[in-house]
Design a protein around this motif. Structure first.
Motif, mmCIF file in Angstrom:
data_model
loop_
_atom_site.group_PDB
_atom_site.id
_atom_site.type_symbol
_atom_site.label_atom_id
_atom_site.label_comp_id
_atom_site.label_asym_id
_atom_site.label_seq_id
_atom_site.Cartn_x
_atom_site.Cartn_y
_atom_site.Cartn_z
ATOM 1 N N ILE A 1 0.867 -1.180 0.000
ATOM 2 C CA ILE A 1 0.000 0.000 0.000
ATOM 3 C C ILE A 1 0.906 1.232 0.000
ATOM 4 O O ILE A 1 1.337 1.694 1.064
ATOM 5 N N PRO A 2 1.235 1.769 -1.174
ATOM 6 C CA PRO A 2 2.069 2.979 -1.222
ATOM 7 C C PRO A 2 1.349 4.156 -0.577
ATOM 8 O O PRO A 2 0.117 4.178 -0.473
ATOM 9 N N ASN A 3 2.112 5.134 -0.144
ATOM 10 C CA ASN A 3 1.518 6.349 0.397
ATOM 11 C C ASN A 3 0.751 7.083 -0.695
ATOM 12 O O ASN A 3 1.028 6.938 -1.890
ATOM 13 N N GLY A 4 -0.193 7.890 -0.272
ATOM 14 C CA GLY A 4 -0.977 8.691 -1.207
ATOM 15 C C GLY A 4 -1.139 10.106 -0.694
ATOM 16 O O GLY A 4 -0.648 10.458 0.379
ATOM 17 N N ILE A 5 -1.850 10.904 -1.460
ATOM 18 C CA ILE A 5 -2.045 12.303 -1.081
ATOM 19 C C ILE A 5 -3.372 12.799 -1.640
ATOM 20 O O ILE A 5 -3.812 12.361 -2.716
ATOM 21 N N ASP A 6 -4.004 13.674 -0.899
ATOM 22 C CA ASP A 6 -5.178 14.391 -1.382
ATOM 23 C C ASP A 6 -4.653 15.629 -2.114
ATOM 24 O O ASP A 6 -4.336 16.650 -1.497
ATOM 25 N N ALA A 7 -4.536 15.514 -3.423
ATOM 26 C CA ALA A 7 -3.884 16.580 -4.197
ATOM 27 C C ALA A 7 -4.660 17.894 -4.123
ATOM 28 O O ALA A 7 -4.058 18.973 -4.049
ATOM 29 N N ALA A 8 -5.994 17.819 -4.126
ATOM 30 C CA ALA A 8 -6.789 19.049 -4.062
ATOM 31 C C ALA A 8 -6.559 19.767 -2.738
ATOM 32 O O ALA A 8 -6.412 21.002 -2.695
ATOM 33 N N ALA A 9 -6.505 19.009 -1.644
ATOM 34 C CA ALA A 9 -6.253 19.617 -0.333
ATOM 35 C C ALA A 9 -4.851 20.216 -0.272
ATOM 36 O O ALA A 9 -4.643 21.275 0.329
ATOM 37 N N ALA A 10 -3.887 19.547 -0.910
ATOM 38 C CA ALA A 10 -2.521 20.072 -0.937
ATOM 39 C C ALA A 10 -2.476 21.410 -1.673
ATOM 40 O O ALA A 10 -1.870 22.382 -1.200
ATOM 41 N N ARG A 11 -3.124 21.477 -2.817
ATOM 42 C CA ARG A 11 -3.100 22.710 -3.615
ATOM 43 C C ARG A 11 -3.806 23.854 -2.891
ATOM 44 O O ARG A 11 -3.443 25.019 -3.065
ATOM 45 N N ALA A 12 -4.797 23.510 -2.077
ATOM 46 C CA ALA A 12 -5.515 24.547 -1.338
ATOM 47 C C ALA A 12 -4.633 25.204 -0.285
ATOM 48 O O ALA A 12 -4.949 26.307 0.192
ATOM 49 N N ARG A 13 -3.522 24.567 0.073
ATOM 50 C CA ARG A 13 -2.639 25.106 1.104
ATOM 51 C C ARG A 13 -1.491 25.942 0.525
ATOM 52 O O ARG A 13 -0.610 26.381 1.246
ATOM 53 N N ARG B 1 0.224 13.203 -12.819
ATOM 54 C CA ARG B 1 0.688 11.884 -12.390
ATOM 55 C C ARG B 1 0.274 11.571 -10.954
ATOM 56 O O ARG B 1 -0.017 10.423 -10.613
ATOM 57 N N VAL B 2 0.211 12.577 -10.088
ATOM 58 C CA VAL B 2 -0.091 12.351 -8.677
ATOM 59 C C VAL B 2 -1.480 11.759 -8.476
ATOM 60 O O VAL B 2 -1.745 11.122 -7.446
ATOM 61 N N GLU B 3 -2.374 11.931 -9.450
ATOM 62 C CA GLU B 3 -3.724 11.395 -9.307
ATOM 63 C C GLU B 3 -3.727 9.864 -9.216
ATOM 64 O O GLU B 3 -4.676 9.275 -8.707
ATOM 65 N N ALA B 4 -2.681 9.229 -9.708
ATOM 66 C CA ALA B 4 -2.583 7.761 -9.613
ATOM 67 C C ALA B 4 -2.269 7.300 -8.197
ATOM 68 O O ALA B 4 -2.325 6.101 -7.908
ATOM 69 N N PHE B 5 -1.935 8.246 -7.313
ATOM 70 C CA PHE B 5 -1.564 7.903 -5.931
ATOM 71 C C PHE B 5 -2.430 8.702 -4.959
ATOM 72 O O PHE B 5 -1.947 9.345 -4.046
ATOM 73 N N SER B 6 -3.731 8.627 -5.166
ATOM 74 C CA SER B 6 -4.665 9.403 -4.356
ATOM 75 C C SER B 6 -4.790 8.806 -2.955
ATOM 76 O O SER B 6 -4.652 7.592 -2.749
ATOM 77 N N GLN B 7 -5.086 9.665 -2.006
ATOM 78 C CA GLN B 7 -5.318 9.209 -0.637
ATOM 79 C C GLN B 7 -6.542 8.309 -0.565
ATOM 80 O O GLN B 7 -6.608 7.393 0.272
ATOM 81 N N GLN B 8 -7.502 8.509 -1.436
ATOM 82 C CA GLN B 8 -8.694 7.669 -1.446
ATOM 83 C C GLN B 8 -8.337 6.216 -1.739
ATOM 84 O O GLN B 8 -8.873 5.298 -1.111
ATOM 85 N N ARG B 9 -7.408 5.996 -2.669
ATOM 86 C CA ARG B 9 -6.992 4.622 -2.975
ATOM 87 C C ARG B 9 -6.294 3.985 -1.777
ATOM 88 O O ARG B 9 -6.477 2.798 -1.499
ATOM 89 N N VAL B 10 -5.486 4.767 -1.077
ATOM 90 C CA VAL B 10 -4.818 4.263 0.121
ATOM 91 C C VAL B 10 -5.856 3.864 1.164
ATOM 92 O O VAL B 10 -5.777 2.787 1.763
ATOM 93 N N SER B 11 -6.835 4.720 1.385
ATOM 94 C CA SER B 11 -7.877 4.443 2.372
ATOM 95 C C SER B 11 -8.654 3.180 2.018
ATOM 96 O O SER B 11 -8.949 2.350 2.894
ATOM 97 N N GLN B 12 -8.972 3.021 0.760
ATOM 98 C CA GLN B 12 -9.715 1.839 0.323
ATOM 99 C C GLN B 12 -8.901 0.563 0.516
ATOM 100 O O GLN B 12 -9.433 -0.472 0.936
ATOM 101 N N ALA B 13 -7.597 0.648 0.234
ATOM 102 C CA ALA B 13 -6.740 -0.530 0.401
ATOM 103 C C ALA B 13 -6.649 -0.936 1.869
ATOM 104 O O ALA B 13 -6.712 -2.128 2.210
ATOM 105 N N TRP B 14 -6.495 0.051 2.763
ATOM 106 C CA TRP B 14 -6.449 -0.254 4.187
ATOM 107 C C TRP B 14 -7.787 -0.804 4.672
ATOM 108 O O TRP B 14 -7.837 -1.753 5.472
ATOM 109 N N ALA B 15 -8.885 -0.219 4.219
ATOM 110 C CA ALA B 15 -10.203 -0.698 4.643
ATOM 111 C C ALA B 15 -10.413 -2.158 4.224
ATOM 112 O O ALA B 15 -10.955 -2.967 4.996
#
Length: 379
Positions: free
Chosen positions: A170-182, A348-362
């Motif tokens: 389960i690679p790390n991911g990121i919420d890209a939209a939240a990152a850009r908002a900061r 490219r970062v969209e391929a490593f979304s935090q949502q995918r990480v969350s789903q994999a852990w769930a």
């Protein structure tokens, strides 16, 4: 109940991921607690935090020994179903503290490279042997291993667990939209203001792993070709800042090096930089590279920095370089600083979304609970 263990809630990538996992599992209806050896740090709203020690002790090994003893007491009292040790530095405490706790399933998240086999990387024989022996112990003990990078599958200690189906990547991911908002706000440093010399940004602990010594050599080569400045964000340990500053003085480029320390929000720094560099000898799945990709800054990463090559699409979304070769790092940075030749991450970062990480852990937590238990826990 699920217990998430880390040594301390410090400003690290491991802790960032612990917070995200705790928040997500709590939102899915699981009872979650964060357990640490040391008190303090930023927790997660609605998720209890239990510190095993009242204060720091004279040494990290002593902290781990006392924390392991107290963790065992806490586990027997609280009776969680799962204990997730979220980072390599906490695995020995989680393993020792949970010995003999009946009915507890242990999950070890392998957050960093254990083999560290890159030629030229810092090495210490006894420490390397200890790491590999510890990896073998937790691999045998684990109900499941979570690897943050596919490169970690090559670790010999994990071979049996993989063959038995006890390994998930389960690679790390990121919420890209939240990152850009900061990103919003003025440039956080005078060098990053429009119209100045181009700036290369690096972020990480000032430790041998991060390979900033080689980066300074590369920067000196680059600076001999063109005006450029370097900013390194990160904490200093064992006078590492002083050593890097002395190296910069010896290379004659100290006036173009800034080390402001740790910042609470890296995104304005990344967004205003002209290039980002990750020269690490080793990593797991580098959060900071995902953060740089989220704001589309041109990136240069070490080929041995965990799954950096995968994140950058083997060079299609950023450049890769040999961390032992200052000239290669300098050449890659020079290319990324030139708008005509720069290779940006794009989407490219969209391929490593935090949502995918969350789903994999769930999905994994559901498997470990069993479908019936997972269903009832999530209701």
């Amino acid at each position: 109940m699920i217990a998430l263990y880390v040594h301390a809630l410090a400003a690290t990538g491991v802790v960032r991921n612990v917070r995200l996992l705790a928040a997500d599992l709590s939102a899915r209806g699981y009872s979650v607690q964060i357990v640490t050896a040391l008190p303090g740090g930023e927790g997660v709203a609605g998720v209890p935090h239990h510190a095993l020690l009242r204060h720091a002790l004279p040494s990290r090994p002593l902290e781990k020994i006392v924390a392991a003893w107290r963790l065992g007491t806490w586990l027997r009292r609280m009776r969680p179903d799962l204990l997730i040790s979220a980072g390599n530095h906490g695995h020995s405490t989680a393993w020792a503290g949970s010995l003999g706790v009946a009915g507890l399933k242990r999950v070890y998240r392998i957050s960093n490279d254990i083999m560290r086999a890159m030629p030229g990387a810092p090495a210490s024989g006894a420490a390397a042997w200890t790491r590999r022996a510890a990896a073998a112990v937790v691999a045998r003990d684990a109900a499941h291993l979570v690897l943050v990078s596919p490169t970690l599958i090559e670790t010999p200690a994990f071979a049996r667990a993989a063959s038995e189906g006890r390994v998930t990547v389960i690679p790390n991911g990121i919420d890209a939209a939240a990152a850009r908002a900061r990103v919003a706000g003025p440039p956080p440093h005078p060098w990053l203001a429009p119209g100045g010399d181009p700036v290369v940004l690096a972020i990480g602990r000032l430790s041998p792993q991060k390979n900033f010594g080689t980066l300074l050599q590369a920067f000196a080569l680059l600076r001999a070709r063109r005006p450029v400045r370097l900013i390194i964000l990160g904490e200093s340990r064992d006078r590492a800042r002083d050593r890097l500053r002395a190296q910069a003085e010896a290379l004659g480029m100290a006036d173009d090096l800034a080390m402001p320390g740790v910042v609470t929000n890296v995104f304005p720094w990344l967004a205003h930089a002209d290039a980002f560099v990750l020269p690490s000898w080793w990593e797991g799945s580098p959060n900071v590279l995902l953060e740089a990709m989220a704001v589309n800054v041109p990136c240069v990463a070490s080929r041995s920095a965990g799954n950096a090559a995968q994140l950058l699409g083997e060079g299609r979304h950023g450049l890769l370089a040999d961390p032992a070769d200052p000239q290669a790092l300098a050449d890659a940075l020079e290319r990324q600083l030139d708008p005509a030749t720069a290779v940006r991450p794009g989407n490219r970062v969209e391929a490593f979304s935090q949502q995918r990480v969350s789903q994999a852990w769930a999905y994994l937590i559901g498997r470990l609970y069993g479908e019936e238990a997972a269903s009832s826990a999530a209701q």
